[in-house]
Design a protein around this motif. Structure first.
Motif, PDB file in Angstrom:
ATOM      1  N   PHE A 160       0.838  -1.195   0.000  1.00 37.10           N
ATOM      2  CA  PHE A 160       0.000   0.000   0.000  1.00 37.10           C
ATOM      3  C   PHE A 160       0.880   1.255   0.000  1.00 37.10           C
ATOM      4  CE2 PHE A 160      -2.981  -3.149   1.293  1.00 37.10           C
ATOM      5  CZ  PHE A 160      -4.226  -2.670   0.927  1.00 37.10           C
ATOM      6  N   ILE A 161       0.395   2.264  -0.708  1.00 36.09           N
ATOM      7  CA  ILE A 161       1.119   3.514  -0.834  1.00 36.09           C
ATOM      8  C   ILE A 161       0.382   4.602  -0.066  1.00 36.09           C
ATOM      9  CG2 ILE A 161       1.955   5.250  -2.476  1.00 36.09           C
ATOM     10  CD1 ILE A 161       3.169   2.463  -2.746  1.00 36.09           C
ATOM     11  N   ASP A 162       1.111   5.286   0.787  1.00 40.42           N
ATOM     12  CA  ASP A 162       0.554   6.430   1.515  1.00 40.42           C
ATOM     13  C   ASP A 162       0.535   7.627   0.558  1.00 40.42           C
ATOM     14  OD1 ASP A 162      -0.010   8.522   3.241  1.00 40.42           O
ATOM     15  OD2 ASP A 162       1.714   8.176   4.562  1.00 40.42           O
ATOM     16  N   VAL A 163      -0.648   8.024   0.148  1.00 44.15           N
ATOM     17  CA  VAL A 163      -0.773   9.187  -0.739  1.00 44.15           C
ATOM     18  C   VAL A 163      -1.568  10.256  -0.009  1.00 44.15           C
ATOM     19  CG1 VAL A 163      -1.581  10.080  -2.957  1.00 44.15           C
ATOM     20  CG2 VAL A 163      -0.765   7.720  -2.787  1.00 44.15           C
ATOM     21  N   LYS A 211      -3.185   0.180  -4.573  1.00 44.34           N
ATOM     22  CA  LYS A 211      -3.295  -0.018  -3.120  1.00 44.34           C
ATOM     23  C   LYS A 211      -2.903   1.289  -2.448  1.00 44.34           C
ATOM     24  CE  LYS A 211      -2.239  -4.960  -2.779  1.00 44.34           C
ATOM     25  NZ  LYS A 211      -1.249  -5.913  -2.211  1.00 44.34           N
ATOM     26  N   PHE A 213      -3.245   3.890   1.051  1.00 49.45           N
ATOM     27  CA  PHE A 213      -3.707   4.137   2.422  1.00 49.45           C
ATOM     28  C   PHE A 213      -3.257   5.516   2.851  1.00 49.45           C
ATOM     29  CE2 PHE A 213      -0.359   4.136   5.724  1.00 49.45           C
ATOM     30  CZ  PHE A 213       0.760   3.840   4.956  1.00 49.45           C
ATOM     31  N   ILE A 215      -3.336   7.849   6.773  1.00 50.32           N
ATOM     32  CA  ILE A 215      -3.882   8.143   8.107  1.00 50.32           C
ATOM     33  C   ILE A 215      -4.137   9.630   8.101  1.00 50.32           C
ATOM     34  CG2 ILE A 215      -3.446   8.122  10.583  1.00 50.32           C
ATOM     35  CD1 ILE A 215      -1.869   5.599  10.269  1.00 50.32           C
TER      36      ILE A 215
ATOM     37  N   ARG B  42       0.124  -0.863 -12.259  1.00 56.31           N
ATOM     38  CA  ARG B  42       1.105  -0.116 -11.477  1.00 56.31           C
ATOM     39  C   ARG B  42       2.497  -0.732 -11.538  1.00 56.31           C
ATOM     40  NH1 ARG B  42       0.443  -0.165  -4.922  1.00 56.31           N
ATOM     41  NH2 ARG B  42       2.659  -0.348  -4.493  1.00 56.31           N
ATOM     42  N   LEU B 142       5.157   7.171  -5.529  1.00 56.87           N
ATOM     43  CA  LEU B 142       5.766   6.036  -4.822  1.00 56.87           C
ATOM     44  C   LEU B 142       7.009   6.497  -4.063  1.00 56.87           C
ATOM     45  CD1 LEU B 142       5.539   3.126  -7.460  1.00 56.87           C
ATOM     46  CD2 LEU B 142       3.971   3.667  -5.612  1.00 56.87           C
ATOM     47  N   HIS B 145       6.104   8.310  -0.918  1.00 53.43           N
ATOM     48  CA  HIS B 145       5.727   7.333   0.102  1.00 53.43           C
ATOM     49  C   HIS B 145       6.969   6.741   0.767  1.00 53.43           C
ATOM     50  CE1 HIS B 145       4.088   3.793   2.049  1.00 53.43           C
ATOM     51  NE2 HIS B 145       4.831   3.024   1.286  1.00 53.43           N
TER      52      HIS B 145
END
Lengths: 584, 584
Positions: A160-163, A211, A213, A215, B42, B142, B145
């Protein structure tokens, strides 16, 4: 650097070491010829000692001047403590101080900085920075950090990639109320703060980031019920090329990982229950399954007698309270009062005592005989010694009432153990929910949720029966996450919005960008969002999310520490081209 | 699950395996009897093959119908490719398709989804979700991240705690303009979105959380210069019981870690330079030290002759351009034009060619002889073959002009290498900065920055000379981080606010909560904040931060994809008790 060691670091192995410590004066005991000071920092408490024999007169004087919460730096030698304190990690030693610098003094704090403080909620919020010095609050913040880090590590390892999605977005009246932000550069126009990054994460899926995610803070301008915050934190996730099963599998993995890493609890695969079954068995779409006490429906075993209350009821339903047969008459009366409180709202309660000898005693003995009661007990799964509590009336109301009773009794009986974790998936949620006031249907999850395959046709004829590809993750009676497989087709999305009462124009204005995007190769996708505040508080074995937020707001949405919101300067209003509507 | 493998996974070892793939049609080549389709997701591209001999007629037909960016799922067998493609990881194989499902079709995208696209900036922003499908944008996200994760891991391992601070705070007119949020529940009052969590992180220090970090959105309602965003991301950090040296040490560690982990570049301890020296040597407080070309000040070696321009100038200063002696007259004229452009603003430029034979030729030969010029060359560090460029005038202006020239020439000469990283600390910033328009001093960093020890007395007499415990981390000519040791004493903070023009009342209203907190045992503390957008783009070897933001706004603060900001409903305004000020 103001210190060589933290106040939690020194052990017997440090004896004879010269050290420098810094921290707060937790307390001091002055015996005249000898002074002990408990020095505190984030990591623990270390005892300092000053005594007439070994300490200079000046230093003794200075030590005597120290008040609670003074910030000091000391230099000295670690020595063995005469009376060891087994309760703290540094309890084997103390520091014989040779130098003392007062870095800052302190007024007497408005409440004691102890685990059990004498400060009330309001005072603690006003001086939250002092409250945070207390172990329970500090530990909660550390715990939250630990949970967040584990979530990030797990999801990142899973690809999963935090974007980061934008905070200044567009207002969409659907759902809760938006907080809005006037734009100075685009006068007369407003941004809105996101209630969730829903549309953006869907656009990321369309963008091929399969993918995702984050926060992320979300905002809802709702009238605050207890334990709701206008800004709250969401673990927001989305995946492309997945079906519901894939999403459940992935986030069951995350939750299992957290339970294991954070709580040391191993949980097998999570049970699943449909929404309908959850309502039938628990009267609740977020059942606490740490204990049984499931509902038994009694309509077909009560109708044959002349008891009008039951005969006229849409639903007759009961639960068995373990050991409740021993309740006194007075205790039972109190229970009846409890279910009749306005917050619960039952009209009355029928009970059956299941005696150890196999006989039954009920409040409706006039109408039902032992055979009837035995049948009820069987339906409800009551054992000898239990008390059966039965409510009746309109299905939805009665279920809510009995669910409240079930939770209350479980609490009283100690069944809701903070260190026990019972997650489950609730699936097959209805797509739409009837608003009883307006008679309109609105989206139970949100307007982007897809109906179950083959159910699209029902949308016109029996909208309330359409099931959605929507699921909640429930932990210990709390919804900690919810999500769905989304619509990824422009026509279906348009149809859905129409059913939700959007005109074509409104649909286009508010969600046109998303529906346009669906036309350029949108993949199937779905996701989930967890409420981090809630998740952390449940993992922490506590009930109120406020205790896990560094700077929470009160029930009026105010931050009483910084005294916000507040009026702003007229110049600011003028620049933004707005004025207060004080005339009306 | 829609796939067994990603489009980047298949290798020769998979030959004869049955696989299911899903993704987007990158392109297809139809030779009539044979069709190749590049399937993209991807993770890469896999070639699909359909041919008359092995594929059914229906399937051939279906394959022919595929357009660019269609979303499809295919089932088939991995076979060896006849002509291998060494340029892609899956180039040894292709998938002979036996089943094809069109998951979604696509209109022709408005620009090509290729590394080098034909789409202009505006179009790419409007269809950002398509832009993100392109490798360069996807790779940037990416990369971001990866950088975020490394930062979190490093800081967490160093004992820093990620604490979320509130987004709905209070407006403080000091500094840039706030975005404000009208409160419905507290009518006539507003929240503000944070320009940074500055005061909250200081309160956390007072609360004993002695190492804090957060990767957090911040907001500034500024007129947007190129490559500024109204919302931007900060790596916000603070430590208690530290001196400047500790902060520099810690975050030098973080930066070194990132350079090593992310770029594989090992950097020794970072050089340090004072603000004054940076201005003297580079005319700039964020010097790019990947190359030399330092300034040489020439006042004392120019004054003895009769050249009025130099004699009347506050500063005469030059740089040497390596190899510039070979510039033609025309090229030099162009340089002069360049420095005279309004964006640079120099009045003129004096030059000296340093010939290989040791002689000099200058544009001021009328006034200065070879001995003079040789002295200048020495002061500037010019070598044979260089071109010396000299500007003169008011110190601050001339420094800025020559710095612009230095950067421009370095760019042209290829000295600004994207894969070379030269970090440095700039320290000892002035505490205050004179606003030339108003004649008032304002805080160069922010009002919470502490003056250097012993300099407090200067505040009244020579405010411009007071140095602060403030520092910037500079990387390749960009400020990537800045911070300071803070004031932790109420009296000093009050004095500072007074000097900045706050009345006692204003100070109390806006920062009363912080100054009150200082009275309850505030520890010494300090910190730093990094601009994540900028840091990521520099580490990525690129210049524009927009390319590293998933959904950026344009220079008018608009999100052209979702068309925001936008008007809101009158009901919303009414509920918020505001109206548009359209009459004025």
């Amino acid at each position: 650097m103001y210190r060589t060691h933290s106040c939690g670091a020194l052990r017997a192995s440090h004896i004879n070491t010269e050290v420098t410590l810094a921290g707060w004066v937790q307390k001091s005991r002055d015996k005249g010829f000898m002074i002990w000071v408990d020095l505190r920092d984030r990591y623990g408490i270390t005892q300092l000692i000053f005594d007439e024999e070994r300490t200079s007169v000046d230093l003794m004087e200075k030590a005597k001047s120290l008040g609670r919460e003074f910030v000091i730096q000391v230099h000295g030698v670690v020595i063995e403590r005469e009376s060891k304190n087994e309760n703290i990690k540094t309890g084997a030693v103390e520091v014989l101080v040779t130098e003392l610098i007062i870095l800052n003094d302190s007024k007497t704090p408005p409440f004691t900085i102890e685990d059990d403080t004498d400060g009330g909620e309001d005072l603690r919020m006003k001086y939250r920075y002092l409250d945070i010095r207390r172990n329970p609050v500090k530990e909660n913040l550390l715990f939250r950090h630990q949970v967040s880090m584990e979530i990030r590590k797990y999801l990142s390892n899973e690809g999963f990639i935090d974007v980061e999605t934008p905070y200044l977005i567009k207002s969409t009246p659907e759902g809760a109320r938006d907080f809005v932000v006037p734009s100075r550069m685009n006068q007369g126009q407003f941004y809105a703060l996101p209630q969730s990054p829903q549309t953006f994460k869907q656009l990321l899926m369309i963008g091929g980031i399969d993918k995702y995610f984050q926060i992320v803070k979300c905002f809802r301008d709702e009238d605050l019920r207890a334990d709701r915050q206008p800004e709250f934190t969401q673990i927001d996730c989305e995946m492309a090329f997945v079906e519901q099963e894939d999403v459940l599998h992935t986030f069951e993995g995350l939750t299992r990982h957290l339970l294991k890493e954070i709580k040391g609890v191993e949980v097998d695969s999570f049970p699943r229950i449909t929404y309908d079954e959850a309502m039938r068995l628990y009267g609740n779409d977020k059942p606490d399954i740490r204990f049984g006490m499931t509902f038994g429906e009694l309509n077909d075993v009560t109708k044959h007698k002349d008891f009008k209350v039951f005969n006229s009821a849409e639903l007759v339903v009961g639960i068995a309270i373990p050991g409740g047969a021993s309740f006194t008459r007075k205790e039972i009366d109190k229970l009846v009062d409890w279910v009749r409180r306005p917050q619960v709202g039952a009209l009355g309660m029928v009970y059956v005592k299941c005696h150890e000898d196999g006989s039954y005693k009920s409040s409706v003995d006039k109408f039902y005989d032992q055979v009837d009661l035995e049948r009820w007990a069987k339906k409800i799964g009551a054992n000898a010694g239990d008390l059966i509590c039965i409510l009746s009336g309109e299905t939805n109301k009665v279920r809510a009432q009995l669910s409240a009773l079930r939770m209350e009794m479980a609490e009283r009986l100690g069944f809701r153990k903070a260190d026990e974790f019972a997650p489950l998936w609730v699936v097959d949620f209805p797509l739409l929910e009837l608003d009883e006031e307006t008679g309109n249907y609105h989206a139970m999850h949100h307007p982007f949720t897809s109906p179950k395959p083959g159910q699209l046709e029902l949308l016109n004829s029996r909208p309330g029966e359409v099931k959605a590809n929507a699921y909640d993750l429930v932990l210990n009676g709390n919804e900690i996450g919810g999500g769905s497989i989304r619509i990824h087709n422009k026509q279906i999305q348009a149809m859905m919005l129409k059913h939700l009462g959007f005109s074509d124009e409104e649909a286009k204005e508010q969600f046109g960008f998303l529906m346009d995007a669906f036309e350029f190769g949108a993949p199937p996708h779905g996701g989930i969002a967890f409420g981090l505040d809630r998740l952390v508080s449940i993992l922490g074995g506590q009930e109120t999310i406020r205790d896990f937020i560094a700077f929470p707001k009160n029930n009026s949405g105010r931050d009483v520490m910084i005294d916000s919101p507040a009026t702003i300067a007229n110049d600011q209003l003028k620049e933004l081209n707005i004025k207060l509507d004080t005339q009306e």
